[in-house]
Design a protein around this motif. Structure first.
Motif, PDB file in Angstrom:
ATOM      1  N   UNK A  71      56.596  14.623  70.111  1.00 26.73           N
ATOM      2  CA  UNK A  71      57.548  15.343  70.942  1.00 26.73           C
ATOM      3  C   UNK A  71      58.897  15.182  70.255  1.00 26.73           C
ATOM      4  N   UNK A  72      59.452  16.290  69.768  1.00 29.58           N
ATOM      5  CA  UNK A  72      60.706  16.231  69.030  1.00 29.58           C
ATOM      6  C   UNK A  72      61.678  17.276  69.560  1.00 29.58           C
ATOM      7  N   UNK A  73      62.953  17.099  69.244  1.00 27.62           N
ATOM      8  CA  UNK A  73      63.988  18.008  69.746  1.00 27.62           C
ATOM      9  C   UNK A  73      63.949  19.359  69.045  1.00 27.62           C
ATOM     10  N   UNK A  74      63.702  19.359  67.737  1.00 28.73           N
ATOM     11  CA  UNK A  74      63.847  20.591  66.953  1.00 28.73           C
ATOM     12  C   UNK A  74      62.773  20.658  65.881  1.00 28.73           C
ATOM     13  N   UNK A  83      64.077  23.899  72.844  1.00 26.66           N
ATOM     14  CA  UNK A  83      63.847  22.454  72.805  1.00 26.66           C
ATOM     15  C   UNK A  83      63.191  22.023  74.107  1.00 26.66           C
ATOM     16  N   UNK A  84      62.382  20.975  74.053  1.00 27.74           N
ATOM     17  CA  UNK A  84      61.840  20.234  72.922  1.00 27.74           C
ATOM     18  C   UNK A  84      60.575  20.909  72.396  1.00 27.74           C
ATOM     19  N   UNK A  85      59.974  20.281  71.383  1.00 33.52           N
ATOM     20  CA  UNK A  85      58.815  20.845  70.687  1.00 33.52           C
ATOM     21  C   UNK A  85      57.655  19.859  70.648  1.00 33.52           C
ATOM     22  N   UNK A  86      56.470  20.379  70.844  1.00 33.92           N
ATOM     23  CA  UNK A  86      55.231  19.685  70.501  1.00 33.92           C
ATOM     24  C   UNK A  86      55.060  19.925  69.010  1.00 33.92           C
ATOM     25  N   UNK A 113      57.349  16.114  80.575  1.00 36.19           N
ATOM     26  CA  UNK A 113      57.555  16.216  82.021  1.00 36.19           C
ATOM     27  C   UNK A 113      58.345  15.016  82.539  1.00 36.19           C
ATOM     28  N   UNK A 114      57.963  13.812  82.104  1.00 32.83           N
ATOM     29  CA  UNK A 114      58.666  12.598  82.524  1.00 32.83           C
ATOM     30  C   UNK A 114      60.126  12.627  82.086  1.00 32.83           C
ATOM     31  N   UNK A 115      60.402  13.321  80.982  1.00 33.70           N
ATOM     32  CA  UNK A 115      61.769  13.441  80.486  1.00 33.70           C
ATOM     33  C   UNK A 115      62.574  14.530  81.173  1.00 33.70           C
ATOM     34  N   UNK A 116      61.954  15.218  82.143  1.00 35.87           N
ATOM     35  CA  UNK A 116      62.674  16.221  82.906  1.00 35.87           C
ATOM     36  C   UNK A 116      62.648  17.626  82.329  1.00 35.87           C
ATOM     37  N   UNK A 117      61.824  17.842  81.328  1.00 36.94           N
ATOM     38  CA  UNK A 117      61.741  19.170  80.733  1.00 36.94           C
ATOM     39  C   UNK A 117      60.753  20.029  81.513  1.00 36.94           C
ATOM     40  N   UNK A 118      61.135  21.265  81.799  1.00 34.27           N
ATOM     41  CA  UNK A 118      60.271  22.174  82.520  1.00 34.27           C
ATOM     42  C   UNK A 118      59.495  23.096  81.599  1.00 34.27           C
ATOM     43  N   UNK A 119      59.935  23.162  80.364  1.00 34.40           N
ATOM     44  CA  UNK A 119      59.314  24.078  79.406  1.00 34.40           C
ATOM     45  C   UNK A 119      59.485  23.475  78.016  1.00 34.40           C
ATOM     46  N   UNK A 120      58.457  23.616  77.182  1.00 37.32           N
ATOM     47  CA  UNK A 120      58.646  23.239  75.789  1.00 37.32           C
ATOM     48  C   UNK A 120      57.795  24.090  74.891  1.00 37.32           C
ATOM     49  N   UNK A 121      57.917  23.884  73.575  1.00 38.72           N
ATOM     50  CA  UNK A 121      57.500  24.862  72.587  1.00 38.72           C
ATOM     51  C   UNK A 121      56.677  24.236  71.469  1.00 38.72           C
ATOM     52  N   UNK A 122      55.985  25.110  70.742  1.00 41.14           N
ATOM     53  CA  UNK A 122      55.309  24.742  69.510  1.00 41.14           C
ATOM     54  C   UNK A 122      55.233  25.989  68.658  1.00 41.14           C
ATOM     55  N   UNK A 123      54.923  25.798  67.384  1.00 41.19           N
ATOM     56  CA  UNK A 123      54.533  26.955  66.571  1.00 41.19           C
ATOM     57  C   UNK A 123      53.313  26.585  65.764  1.00 41.19           C
ATOM     58  N   UNK A 124      52.474  27.590  65.537  1.00 36.83           N
ATOM     59  CA  UNK A 124      51.227  27.368  64.817  1.00 36.83           C
ATOM     60  C   UNK A 124      50.838  28.622  64.047  1.00 36.83           C
ATOM     61  N   UNK A 125      50.326  28.447  62.829  1.00 38.87           N
ATOM     62  CA  UNK A 125      49.822  29.607  62.097  1.00 38.87           C
ATOM     63  C   UNK A 125      48.381  29.958  62.474  1.00 38.87           C
ATOM     64  N   UNK A 126      47.620  28.985  63.021  1.00 35.21           N
ATOM     65  CA  UNK A 126      46.179  29.230  63.144  1.00 35.21           C
ATOM     66  C   UNK A 126      45.476  28.562  64.324  1.00 35.21           C
TER      67      UNK A 126
END
Length: 158
Positions: A71-74, A83-86, A113-126
């Motif tokens: 779990x990272x910020x960017x 932010x944040x990102x899986x 979720x414990x950190x208070x984030x309601x939404x987070x992101x990832x990117x994947x090619x495959x």
């Protein structure tokens, strides 16, 4: 996931930090031209937070690491507003297909979720199918660092 596998927070002083850095460098180092393994190890250790963002988790089977996720910020320089990102979901090839990646993703989701984030992101090619099964939705398809990737988002229950 098998009952003999545990998920643990990775600490910078843990010898497995170098193992995890080696995995992620081998898998995605090409996306960071000029990055050395030594620099990747230092970056990994710097992301070993005590809670929230950043955090790295490792799947362990009998004291042997078999997978990781972060779990990272960017994670995407062209989408810094997100932010944040899986990130860095990786399972050793011979351990794949046993639910380890899914368990790691769920652990990172719980941390967000414990950190208070309601939404987070990832990117994947495959790996879009894996993440869709876990409740992630495609946001956009773009080219990033010479790869065609899907940016995906997950709405978390708070």
């Amino acid at each position: 996931m098998r009952s003999d596998i545990t998920l643990q927070r990775l600490r910078a002083e843990d010898p497995n930090a170098e193992v995890v850095a080696g995995w992620t460098f081998s898998a995605w180092g090409h996306l960071h031209p000029g990055l050395t393994l030594e620099q990747a190890i230092e970056r990994t250790k710097a992301k070993c937070g005590q809670a929230g963002v950043p955090s790295i988790f490792v799947a362990i089977q009998n004291e042997t690491p078999v997978g990781t996720a972060s779990l990272i910020a960017d994670d995407m320089s062209i989408r810094r507003e997100l932010t944040p990102w899986l990130a860095s979901v990786f399972v050793v090839p011979e351990w794949r297909g046993q639910g380890i990646a899914s368990a790691l993703v769920r652990r990172v989701e719980a941390e967000a979720t414990a950190g208070g984030f309601g939404r987070f992101y990832l990117y994947t090619p495959d790996q879009q199918a894996l993440y869709r099964r876990l409740g992630w939705q495609g946001e956009e398809n773009i080219e990033y660092r010479r790869e065609h990737v899907t940016v995906m988002a997950r709405q978390l229950d708070q």
